[in-house]
Design a protein around this motif. Sequence first.
Motif, PDB file in Angstrom:
ATOM      1  N   LEU A   1       8.186   0.975   0.770  1.00  0.00           N
ATOM      2  CA  LEU A   1       7.392   1.468   1.901  1.00  0.00           C
ATOM      3  C   LEU A   1       7.083   2.956   1.764  1.00  0.00           C
ATOM      4  CD1 LEU A   1       9.093  -0.422   4.874  1.00  0.00           C
ATOM      5  CD2 LEU A   1       6.879  -0.900   3.835  1.00  0.00           C
ATOM      6  N   ILE A   2       8.055   3.741   1.302  1.00  0.00           N
ATOM      7  CA  ILE A   2       7.829   5.180   1.153  1.00  0.00           C
ATOM      8  C   ILE A   2       6.800   5.459   0.065  1.00  0.00           C
ATOM      9  CG2 ILE A   2       8.906   7.347   0.442  1.00  0.00           C
ATOM     10  CD1 ILE A   2      11.475   6.395   1.806  1.00  0.00           C
ATOM     11  N   VAL A   3       6.957   4.802  -1.089  1.00  0.00           N
ATOM     12  CA  VAL A   3       6.022   5.019  -2.199  1.00  0.00           C
ATOM     13  C   VAL A   3       4.612   4.582  -1.802  1.00  0.00           C
ATOM     14  CG1 VAL A   3       5.446   4.335  -4.548  1.00  0.00           C
ATOM     15  CG2 VAL A   3       7.825   4.851  -3.946  1.00  0.00           C
ATOM     16  N   THR A   4       4.512   3.449  -1.144  1.00  0.00           N
ATOM     17  CA  THR A   4       3.189   2.953  -0.748  1.00  0.00           C
ATOM     18  C   THR A   4       2.553   3.841   0.310  1.00  0.00           C
ATOM     19  OG1 THR A   4       3.994   0.697  -1.176  1.00  0.00           O
ATOM     20  CG2 THR A   4       1.914   0.915   0.016  1.00  0.00           C
ATOM     21  N   THR A   5       3.356   4.361   1.230  1.00  0.00           N
ATOM     22  CA  THR A   5       2.824   5.254   2.260  1.00  0.00           C
ATOM     23  C   THR A   5       2.307   6.554   1.641  1.00  0.00           C
ATOM     24  OG1 THR A   5       4.368   4.339   3.880  1.00  0.00           O
ATOM     25  CG2 THR A   5       3.343   6.459   4.402  1.00  0.00           C
ATOM     26  N   ILE A   6       3.046   7.081   0.661  1.00  0.00           N
ATOM     27  CA  ILE A   6       2.565   8.280  -0.032  1.00  0.00           C
ATOM     28  C   ILE A   6       1.248   7.996  -0.738  1.00  0.00           C
ATOM     29  CG2 ILE A   6       3.064   9.906  -1.897  1.00  0.00           C
ATOM     30  CD1 ILE A   6       6.025   9.660  -1.175  1.00  0.00           C
TER      31      ILE A   6
ATOM     32  N   ILE B   1       2.331  -2.776   2.757  1.00  0.00           N
ATOM     33  CA  ILE B   1       3.274  -2.266   3.755  1.00  0.00           C
ATOM     34  C   ILE B   1       3.606  -3.342   4.784  1.00  0.00           C
ATOM     35  CG2 ILE B   1       3.542  -0.603   5.636  1.00  0.00           C
ATOM     36  CD1 ILE B   1       1.959   1.391   3.985  1.00  0.00           C
TER      37      ILE B   1
ATOM     38  N   GLY C   1      12.680  -0.048   1.789  1.00  0.00           N
ATOM     39  CA  GLY C   1      12.397   1.329   2.177  1.00  0.00           C
ATOM     40  C   GLY C   1      11.759   2.120   1.040  1.00  0.00           C
ATOM     41  N   VAL C   2      12.227   1.899  -0.196  1.00  0.00           N
ATOM     42  CA  VAL C   2      11.639   2.592  -1.346  1.00  0.00           C
ATOM     43  C   VAL C   2      10.178   2.192  -1.511  1.00  0.00           C
ATOM     44  CG1 VAL C   2      11.745   2.868  -3.846  1.00  0.00           C
ATOM     45  CG2 VAL C   2      13.865   2.843  -2.498  1.00  0.00           C
TER      46      VAL C   2
END
Length: 215
Positions: free
Chosen positions: A112-117, A85, A109-110
């Motif tokens: 970051l979102i996948v990694t945050t999930i 991230i 953004g994709v």
Amino acid sequence: MTIPPETPPPVPSEPEHPLAAPALPEQHEAPVTATEAGTDVLDERTYPRILEPRAAGRLPLGDGTWHQLARAYVRVQLISQAAVIVVVAAVAIGIQVFTQVPWQWIPAGVILIVTTIGLIITPRQARSVGYQLRRDDLVFRRGILWQRVVAVPYGRMQLVDITHGPLDRGFGIAQLKLVTAAASTGVTIPGLTQEAAEQLRDTLIAVAETRRTGL
């Protein structure tokens, strides 16, 4: 004068019959099998129990003892995902500053979102991973939404491999890979302590050799 009572002569013992059954030796406890040895090492610094999905149609755990991953495995995964991230955000910000082009935020953004999930569900996901040493095979299970249960017969194992990266070595964990004749039945157990990985490797090799020689 009192006369002492006369003691009877000793009765000669009968000679042992040549067909008499010999004396039975002392009974000893049964030796510990290879799959039962070192279970304390396998459960050191791990989670206390495996978590099951809450759905009614989940795959049951069944009988037997399930061993889990080391607690340090979750910390390693969280550090790795947090590093991704930070790197992706830094690269996107750097491109924004030097080029004034905003398009890089779409792939960033994709990611970051996948990694945050993944960062959020990693602790729960790690608690659903476990393995069981049965008499004839090793059973491995993982997954919450998409569950997978694989049974690897000891006699089919061809290679037992231990790998670990720099971050894994820093936290004292490793992953163990079981290679069989069929690639689809291969299993990789992540997040074992170094001691558990070595103990499990030695146990599986010993049991696999026994199964192959038919002893």
